[in-house]
Write a protein that holds these residues in place. Sequence first.
Motif, mmCIF file in Angstrom:
data_model
loop_
_atom_site.group_PDB
_atom_site.id
_atom_site.type_symbol
_atom_site.label_atom_id
_atom_site.label_comp_id
_atom_site.label_asym_id
_atom_site.label_seq_id
_atom_site.Cartn_x
_atom_site.Cartn_y
_atom_site.Cartn_z
ATOM 1 N N SER A 12 0.605 -1.259 -0.051
ATOM 2 C CA SER A 12 -0.078 0.140 -0.148
ATOM 3 C C SER A 12 0.631 0.633 0.575
ATOM 4 O O SER A 12 1.916 1.213 0.818
ATOM 5 C CB SER A 12 -1.119 0.320 1.581
ATOM 6 N N GLU A 15 1.467 6.253 4.465
ATOM 7 C CA GLU A 15 0.758 7.263 4.645
ATOM 8 C C GLU A 15 1.386 8.069 5.381
ATOM 9 O O GLU A 15 1.959 7.404 6.535
ATOM 10 C CB GLU A 15 -0.712 6.833 5.471
ATOM 11 N N ASP A 18 0.940 14.670 7.595
ATOM 12 C CA ASP A 18 0.631 16.521 7.049
ATOM 13 C C ASP A 18 1.375 17.242 7.869
ATOM 14 O O ASP A 18 0.814 18.192 8.296
ATOM 15 C CB ASP A 18 -0.328 16.947 6.453
ATOM 16 N N SER A 111 4.317 9.208 -2.174
ATOM 17 C CA SER A 111 2.892 8.775 -1.875
ATOM 18 C C SER A 111 2.219 10.053 -2.344
ATOM 19 O O SER A 111 2.913 11.081 -1.704
ATOM 20 C CB SER A 111 2.601 8.306 -1.284
ATOM 21 N N SER A 113 0.498 11.559 0.638
ATOM 22 C CA SER A 113 0.186 11.696 1.897
ATOM 23 C C SER A 113 1.766 12.440 1.901
ATOM 24 O O SER A 113 2.475 12.744 2.135
ATOM 25 C CB SER A 113 0.186 10.793 2.656
ATOM 26 N N GLU A 114 3.171 11.660 1.158
ATOM 27 C CA GLU A 114 4.197 11.693 1.656
ATOM 28 C C GLU A 114 4.569 13.201 0.873
ATOM 29 O O GLU A 114 5.836 14.192 0.842
ATOM 30 C CB GLU A 114 5.443 11.784 0.304
#
Length: 127
Positions: A12, A15, A18, A111, A113-114
């Motif tokens: 996946s 995540e 932030d 990703s 979120s990264e």
Amino acid sequence: WARETLENPPPSPVEVPDTVEAGAEVYVAAGCGGCHGAELEGGIGPNLQTIGSEPVRTVPPLVTDTIDVDQIQADYDEDPRAFLEAWIRDSSAYNGGNPTQMPPFPEDQLSASELQALITFLLDHTQ
């Protein structure tokens, strides 16, 4: 092969929260410091220490002269977060479709979120 794929699905996406702190970790993990320096001071790539208040207007000499600095400024002024997302994902859009020294970071490498955490970290730098 279908059974093997079902038994071993691809990992996946990573995540991360932030936050500036998580973004700093992404900056290191993604290898950004190799070009932009550990303190965002620049090196092979440009200095990013003021990226939270203005876009980079000087480009390294190996970038072709087709880079559209006016569009960079306009997009940054409109939405710095959206500009940085587009630039980090694939900066060639600002260079007539030609590659720049900035490597692209598609979602399979960074990703969503990264990327958002990285942008939060970058926008925190306004020196």
